[in-house]
Each structure stands twice: as C-alpha cells, then as structure tokens.
Design a protein around this motif. Structure first.
Motif, PDB file in Angstrom:
ATOM      1  N   MET A   1       0.648  -1.326   0.028  1.00  0.00           N
ATOM      2  CA  MET A   1       0.203  -0.041   0.034  1.00  0.00           C
ATOM      3  C   MET A   1       0.764   1.196   0.164  1.00  0.00           C
ATOM      4  SD  MET A   1      -2.848   0.971   2.807  1.00  0.00           S
ATOM      5  CE  MET A   1      -3.728  -0.606   2.739  1.00  0.00           C
ATOM      6  N   ASN A   2       0.781   2.254  -1.149  1.00  0.00           N
ATOM      7  CA  ASN A   2       1.652   3.396  -1.156  1.00  0.00           C
ATOM      8  C   ASN A   2       1.009   4.447  -0.184  1.00  0.00           C
ATOM      9  OD1 ASN A   2      -0.385   5.033  -2.427  1.00  0.00           O
ATOM     10  ND2 ASN A   2       0.296   4.189  -4.413  1.00  0.00           N
ATOM     11  N   GLY A   3       1.972   5.676  -0.042  1.00  0.00           N
ATOM     12  CA  GLY A   3       1.767   6.372   0.911  1.00  0.00           C
ATOM     13  C   GLY A   3       0.316   7.314   0.545  1.00  0.00           C
ATOM     14  N   LEU A   4       0.097   7.206  -0.621  1.00  0.00           N
ATOM     15  CA  LEU A   4      -0.978   8.248  -1.054  1.00  0.00           C
ATOM     16  C   LEU A   4      -2.208   7.511  -0.800  1.00  0.00           C
ATOM     17  CD1 LEU A   4      -1.377  10.920  -2.503  1.00  0.00           C
ATOM     18  CD2 LEU A   4      -1.688   9.425  -4.613  1.00  0.00           C
ATOM     19  N   GLU A   5      -2.376   6.173  -0.959  1.00  0.00           N
ATOM     20  CA  GLU A   5      -3.544   5.299  -0.299  1.00  0.00           C
ATOM     21  C   GLU A   5      -3.808   5.237   1.170  1.00  0.00           C
ATOM     22  OE1 GLU A   5      -3.526   1.384  -2.140  1.00  0.00           O
ATOM     23  OE2 GLU A   5      -5.473   0.725  -1.033  1.00  0.00           O
ATOM     24  N   VAL A   6      -2.606   5.338   1.882  1.00  0.00           N
ATOM     25  CA  VAL A   6      -2.732   5.324   3.321  1.00  0.00           C
ATOM     26  C   VAL A   6      -3.065   6.876   3.801  1.00  0.00           C
ATOM     27  CG1 VAL A   6      -1.309   5.518   5.485  1.00  0.00           C
ATOM     28  CG2 VAL A   6      -0.726   4.140   3.630  1.00  0.00           C
ATOM     29  N   LEU A   7      -2.608   7.929   3.193  1.00  0.00           N
ATOM     30  CA  LEU A   7      -2.980   9.175   3.430  1.00  0.00           C
ATOM     31  C   LEU A   7      -4.563   9.481   3.071  1.00  0.00           C
ATOM     32  CD1 LEU A   7      -2.554  12.450   3.832  1.00  0.00           C
ATOM     33  CD2 LEU A   7      -2.035  12.471   1.143  1.00  0.00           C
ATOM     34  N   THR A   8      -4.943   8.824   2.033  1.00  0.00           N
ATOM     35  CA  THR A   8      -6.682   9.257   1.857  1.00  0.00           C
ATOM     36  C   THR A   8      -7.384   8.204   2.958  1.00  0.00           C
ATOM     37  OG1 THR A   8      -6.082   8.850  -0.505  1.00  0.00           O
ATOM     38  CG2 THR A   8      -8.141   8.569   0.074  1.00  0.00           C
TER      39      THR A   8
ATOM     40  N   GLY B   1      -0.203  14.672  -2.733  1.00  0.00           N
ATOM     41  CA  GLY B   1      -0.496  14.698  -1.512  1.00  0.00           C
ATOM     42  C   GLY B   1      -1.154  15.653  -0.794  1.00  0.00           C
ATOM     43  N   ILE B   2      -0.163  16.725  -1.004  1.00  0.00           N
ATOM     44  CA  ILE B   2      -0.924  18.126  -0.496  1.00  0.00           C
ATOM     45  C   ILE B   2      -2.422  18.312  -0.997  1.00  0.00           C
ATOM     46  CG2 ILE B   2      -0.713  20.672  -0.395  1.00  0.00           C
ATOM     47  CD1 ILE B   2       1.612  19.434   1.015  1.00  0.00           C
ATOM     48  N   ARG B   3      -2.680  17.863  -2.350  1.00  0.00           N
ATOM     49  CA  ARG B   3      -3.988  17.938  -2.773  1.00  0.00           C
ATOM     50  C   ARG B   3      -5.074  17.160  -2.262  1.00  0.00           C
ATOM     51  NH1 ARG B   3      -1.731  17.922  -8.639  1.00  0.00           N
ATOM     52  NH2 ARG B   3      -1.100  19.933  -9.177  1.00  0.00           N
TER      53      ARG B   3
ATOM     54  N   TYR C   1      -0.824  17.585   5.326  1.00  0.00           N
ATOM     55  CA  TYR C   1      -0.513  19.210   6.032  1.00  0.00           C
ATOM     56  C   TYR C   1       0.495  19.726   5.267  1.00  0.00           C
ATOM     57  CZ  TYR C   1       0.787  22.331   9.542  1.00  0.00           C
ATOM     58  OH  TYR C   1       1.035  23.601  10.295  1.00  0.00           O
ATOM     59  N   ASP C   2       1.511  18.986   5.184  1.00  0.00           N
ATOM     60  CA  ASP C   2       3.050  19.348   4.310  1.00  0.00           C
ATOM     61  C   ASP C   2       3.782  18.185   3.857  1.00  0.00           C
ATOM     62  OD1 ASP C   2       4.808  22.680   5.550  1.00  0.00           O
ATOM     63  OD2 ASP C   2       4.996  21.070   3.817  1.00  0.00           O
ATOM     64  N   CYS C   3       4.833  18.595   3.421  1.00  0.00           N
ATOM     65  CA  CYS C   3       5.603  17.635   2.679  1.00  0.00           C
ATOM     66  C   CYS C   3       7.063  18.116   2.944  1.00  0.00           C
ATOM     67  CB  CYS C   3       5.255  17.747   1.057  1.00  0.00           C
ATOM     68  SG  CYS C   3       6.355  16.898   0.199  1.00  0.00           S
ATOM     69  N   LEU C   4       7.909  16.970   2.980  1.00  0.00           N
ATOM     70  CA  LEU C   4       9.369  17.165   3.108  1.00  0.00           C
ATOM     71  C   LEU C   4       9.938  16.247   2.127  1.00  0.00           C
ATOM     72  CD1 LEU C   4      10.047  17.221   6.999  1.00  0.00           C
ATOM     73  CD2 LEU C   4      10.752  18.933   5.338  1.00  0.00           C
ATOM     74  N   MET C   5      11.280  16.624   1.625  1.00  0.00           N
ATOM     75  CA  MET C   5      12.119  15.948   0.940  1.00  0.00           C
ATOM     76  C   MET C   5      13.052  15.014   1.686  1.00  0.00           C
ATOM     77  SD  MET C   5      12.253  17.573  -2.697  1.00  0.00           S
ATOM     78  CE  MET C   5      12.807  19.489  -2.416  1.00  0.00           C
ATOM     79  N   LYS C   6      13.241  13.811   1.348  1.00  0.00           N
ATOM     80  CA  LYS C   6      14.367  12.900   2.077  1.00  0.00           C
ATOM     81  C   LYS C   6      15.742  13.294   1.455  1.00  0.00           C
ATOM     82  CE  LYS C   6      13.071   8.620   3.243  1.00  0.00           C
ATOM     83  NZ  LYS C   6      12.547   7.453   2.866  1.00  0.00           N
ATOM     84  N   PRO C   7      16.932  13.398   2.215  1.00  0.00           N
ATOM     85  CA  PRO C   7      17.014  13.217   3.650  1.00  0.00           C
ATOM     86  C   PRO C   7      16.401  14.530   4.269  1.00  0.00           C
ATOM     87  CG  PRO C   7      19.082  13.346   2.544  1.00  0.00           C
ATOM     88  CD  PRO C   7      18.125  13.496   1.433  1.00  0.00           C
TER      89      PRO C   7
END
Lengths: 130, 219
Positions: free
Chosen positions: A60-67, A92-94, A98-104
């Motif tokens: 399950m990818n992050g977008l699905e978890v977020l939804t 994801g913001i759409r 709440y916000d988005c960070l780039m790794k690292p």
C-alpha cells in the motif's frame, strides 16, 4: 501535559527507528510502522496527532494510506516524506496532507513543521492535554 | 530500439538514485541521533565530545554532498524520459557543467557555464544534446593544456539555438584535426537532433559551435 503522539511510517526500519529516537529526545511520544497496512492498524488502535508518512512503500503506497487516514481521522495531520524530484508530495497536499518534506530531511525543518502541525492539532482537539 | 535502450537506462538510474537517497537519509538520521545523544552529555563526561561533534558535522556535510550528486544524477536520468521535450538551454548547460566539472578538473581544466538572465527554450532531445556537448568537452580536454578553461554559452531563438563551447587557454593540438573523427562518431546523433557542429571561426572565440534546430513536432 499530554505528549504529542507521532506515528512514523517508512519501510526503511533504520530510518524510522533513528528518527523516532530523535523525536523522543525532543519530547514527543512516538510509534513506528514499516508498511501502510501496519500504519492503518496503529492509527485505528491509537490515533496519533501527527503521522510522518513515506510516499513510496512496497504494498500500500503513501497516497492510499493518506486517503484512508483523512477519511477516517480528518483531525490527524499527515506530513509526507518524498524523494527529491518527485511530484508525489504535490499530489499528497492536494489529497489533504498537512505538508511535505524531501528526504533526507533536516531535523530543524521537521521541527518547524511539527510545531505548526501541533498548534493546528490543539485547535482541533480542545481540552486534550490540559 | 535506441529509445527503448535509453528508457531502460533512465528507469534504472532513477530507481537507483532513489535507493541512494534512502540510504543517505538513514545515515543522516543516525548521525543526527548520535549528535543529539552527545549534546546530552557534559564535556567532563566524555573528553572526546568535541572531536565526535566535528566528525558528525563532517558526516553531515558529506551526506549533503551525496544528496546533491544523487539529485543531479536523478535529473540526468529524467532528461532521458522523453525523446523530444521543451529544453531550457541555459539550465541544460548548468546541468552539463555539474555532471562533468569533476571529470574535467582532473585534467587541470575548469568547466563553467556563462551566466544567463533569461530562458532560451527549444524543442529538442535533452539526452542527446548532453551527449554531444559532453563529447565536445571531452575532445577539448584532450586539446587544451592544464590551467585552461572551457566556457559554455548559448544564444538564439526557440527555432534555432547556438551553443559555443569556448576553449580558453593554450591548445597543445589543433582543434580542427580532432573535429573530423568526432563529427563522424556523432553524425547519427546530430542528424537525429537535428544539429550541426563546427570549429568556431574568427572573430568568434576559439572553440566549437553547436547549432541546434527545433525538433519537428511529433505526428
């Protein structure tokens, strides 16, 4: 006063473990999950204030978890972790992140975003932690 | 078939740079945790505290360097995504410099792109443009002595762009005699772009001129 509960979700266990310890040292109460499925189980069992969520995971990818989190727990603030050069964060913001960070990530930047998320969370959950 | 090969290379490279970024993220968090734990201690508790903090800052700096390199490689991989795209030429030149600067510096030559204050966009193949430029730059490093420089600069319109790869320094071998075999090697790529290569003629600065025409729209 109740500690802010943070759930860290990333399939790289060494990453979540190290980051969880760093947040613990800064006064947060952390839990970790290494898959989307595990994350949803933990959210259902004990809803955190903030979820730190990797977008690219096997299964399950992050977008699905977020939804699903936003559907079942709209009060939870979800901060996305994305790879550089990825457009997932914008999507994801759409979808309500709440916000988005780039790794690292840089811990100082994370702390600033967490501070904003914590303030927002207090407003949406009046009476908690008093 | 060529596009299939390039797409394969692009996909693998992009995937691997993502893996590298994940690994660097783990290193950064682990080093950060060490630093946090160290900050909890007093100088008297741990006599090597300052040395450890210095080493951890070094780890931090190198991780950032690794991230930077990985990001450039990722951008390079994505430049292979489309055989024809809107290419911002000054940005492309900056990217070529970042990719090749270290290789060129090993020969004692500095590579740089001239400053640009406006965009210059043309429909072209970003991967093949970089390939031709890299080939030209490589030839110039064979021709120039140590202490020389190579400057990239562009001008033109969305229909035709001229890129000058300027050779600043002493030429130990004539550039013209190096160009003939290079043109033969790159003929197929130049025709596909389409683009032309030529040795710069006076009064232009010494170097190689690449003239790129806008690629035809896809049918």
């Amino acid at each position: 006063m109740e500690k802010m509960r943070v759930l860290l979700v990333d399939d790289e266990i060494e990453f979540v473990s190290a980051l969880a310890e760093r947040l613990n040292l800064r006064g947060f109460d952390t839990a970790t999950a290494t898959s989307g499925e595990e994350a949803l189980q933990k959210v259902a069992a004990s809803p955190p204030h903030v979820v730190l969520l990797d977008m690219l995971m096997p299964g399950m990818n992050g977008l699905e978890v977020l939804t699903r989190i936003k559907r079942d727990h709209p009060e939870i603030k979800v901060i996305l972790l994305t790879g550089r050069g990825s457009w997932d964060g914008i999507q994801g913001i759409r979808e309500g992140a709440y916000d988005c960070l780039m790794k690292p990530i840089q811990i100082e930047e994370l702390m600033q975003i967490m501070a904003g998320a914590v303030e927002g969370s207090k407003e949406e959950r009046p009476g908690e932690g008093e | 078939m060529r596009d299939l090969e390039i797409a394969f290379l692009a996909k693998i490279t992009a995937s691997m740079t993502h893996e590298i970024a994940n690994s660097l993220a783990i290193i950064l968090e682990s080093a950060g945790l060490l630093s946090d734990i160290l900050n909890l201690s007093q100088e008297s508790d741990f006599p090597h505290r300052e040395k450890f903090q210095r080493i951890l800052r070094n780890i931090n700096d190198q991780v950032k360097r690794g991230v930077d390199i990985s990001e450039r490689l990722n951008q390079f991989a994505h430049s292979m995504d489309e055989p024809v795209a809107e290419v911002n030429i000054p940005e492309l030149l900056d990217r070529v410099v970042l990719l090749l600067r270290r290789l060129v510096r090993r020969r004692g030559i500095e590579l740089a792109a001239a400053a640009h204050d406006q965009d210059l966009v043309i429909r072209s193949d970003p991967f093949r443009l970089q390939l031709v430029l890299a080939s030209v730059i490589e030839q110039l490093t064979e021709v120039l002595t140590e202490g020389s420089g190579i400057i990239l600069q562009a001008q033109g319109t969305p229909q035709e762009v001229t890129i000058l790869v300027e050779a600043q320094g002493v030429q130990k071998v004539g550039l013209a005699e190096r160009m003939t075999p290079l043109l033969a090697t790159l003929q197929e790529v130049l025709e596909a772009l389409p683009a032309r290569l030529a040795v710069a003629a006076p009064p232009a600065a010494p170097g190689v001129v690449m003239t790129v025409s806008a690629a035809a729209p896809a049918c």
